[in-house]
Design a protein around this motif. Structure first.
Motif, PDB file in Angstrom:
ATOM      1  N   PHE A  92       0.830  -1.201   0.000  1.00 13.77           N
ATOM      2  CA  PHE A  92       0.000   0.000   0.000  1.00 13.77           C
ATOM      3  C   PHE A  92       0.872   1.261   0.000  1.00 13.77           C
ATOM      4  O   PHE A  92       0.601   2.222  -0.721  1.00 13.77           O
ATOM      5  CB  PHE A  92      -0.914  -0.021   1.225  1.00 13.77           C
ATOM      6  N   ALA A  93       1.945   1.260   0.802  1.00 14.16           N
ATOM      7  CA  ALA A  93       2.838   2.421   0.862  1.00 14.16           C
ATOM      8  C   ALA A  93       3.556   2.631  -0.469  1.00 14.16           C
ATOM      9  O   ALA A  93       3.728   3.775  -0.920  1.00 14.16           O
ATOM     10  CB  ALA A  93       3.846   2.235   1.994  1.00 14.16           C
ATOM     11  N   VAL A  94       3.962   1.548  -1.119  1.00 17.78           N
ATOM     12  CA  VAL A  94       4.618   1.659  -2.429  1.00 17.78           C
ATOM     13  C   VAL A  94       3.647   2.217  -3.465  1.00 17.78           C
ATOM     14  O   VAL A  94       4.012   3.070  -4.288  1.00 17.78           O
ATOM     15  CB  VAL A  94       5.164   0.287  -2.861  1.00 17.78           C
ATOM     16  N   LEU A  95       2.390   1.784  -3.420  1.00 17.57           N
ATOM     17  CA  LEU A  95       1.387   2.293  -4.353  1.00 17.57           C
ATOM     18  C   LEU A  95       1.180   3.795  -4.172  1.00 17.57           C
ATOM     19  O   LEU A  95       1.154   4.559  -5.149  1.00 17.57           O
ATOM     20  CB  LEU A  95       0.066   1.549  -4.143  1.00 17.57           C
ATOM     21  N   VAL A  96       1.062   4.230  -2.917  1.00 23.20           N
ATOM     22  CA  VAL A  96       0.890   5.661  -2.650  1.00 23.20           C
ATOM     23  C   VAL A  96       2.120   6.448  -3.102  1.00 23.20           C
ATOM     24  O   VAL A  96       2.009   7.532  -3.686  1.00 23.20           O
ATOM     25  CB  VAL A  96       0.609   5.892  -1.146  1.00 23.20           C
TER      26      VAL A  96
END
Length: 197
Positions: A92-96
């Motif tokens: 999720f952090a990589v996507l953001v």
């Protein structure tokens, strides 16, 4: 192409704003809120309002830390349990992060530049900050003060909601402190050599 960049960033703003209120995890809500603020700043860059975009990032994204603090105080998040599942949040952090980088590229490539015919580069010319200040503190002064009062009430409400009175906690007694005499607080000792106090 600037129109497509606008629609793409606006779609990200709408999706992240909906995700803020639909996410079950408060940590996810705060991350979606940060994404919404950054995306809104990208929209401001696209229309040439770089100063407002910088203010949005500095003020609102900086204040998200305070918002997160209030969430932690009110919900009593268990940090031990939260740290155990940190690896689940990496995708999720990589996507953001990828969305942030893409928006920065879009805003940089397709952002409007200042028109050379209307730009006054003389030293005494009015700056963007000065123009915004004149409008904010003259035409919109009442709305600006109302927003300040609303934020003050929200801050006081958050403090009242998180304040807990515990009977075992020592509290300050100002009357007792100011009425204290020197003889009540100081005691002279004359120990003999080799003897403790």
């Amino acid at each position: 192409m600037a129109v497509y960049a606008f629609y793409l960033i606006a779609l990200v703003v709408l999706v992240s704003a909906l995700s803020v209120i639909m996410a079950r995890n408060p940590v996810h809500s705060v991350l979606w809120l940060i994404l919404a603020f950054f995306s809104s700043a990208g929209l401001l860059v696209l229309i040439g309002a770089e100063f407002l975009a910088m203010l949005l990032v500095v003020v609102y994204v900086g204040a998200v830390a305070v918002l997160f603090l209030f969430v932690v105080m009110m919900l009593d998040v268990d940090f031990v349990e939260l740290k155990q599942g940190t690896l689940r949040y990496w995708p999720f952090a990589v996507l953001v992060g990828v969305i942030f980088a893409a928006e920065i590229v879009l805003a940089t490539v397709f952002g409007t530049t200042t028109n050379a015919s209307t730009f006054d580069a003389s030293p005494g010319a009015a700056t963007n900050t000065e123009a915004i200040g004149k409008v904010m503190y003259t035409q919109y002064l009442l709305l600006f003060q109302m927003a300040g009062i609303i934020l003050l009430v929200a801050m006081i409400g958050a403090i009242v909601l998180t304040l807990r009175h515990r009977p075992e906690t020592k509290r300050q007694n100002i009357a007792k402190q100011t009425s204290r005499r020197r003889s009540d607080a100081v005691e002279l000792k004359d120990p003999t050599p080799g003897q403790g106090i």
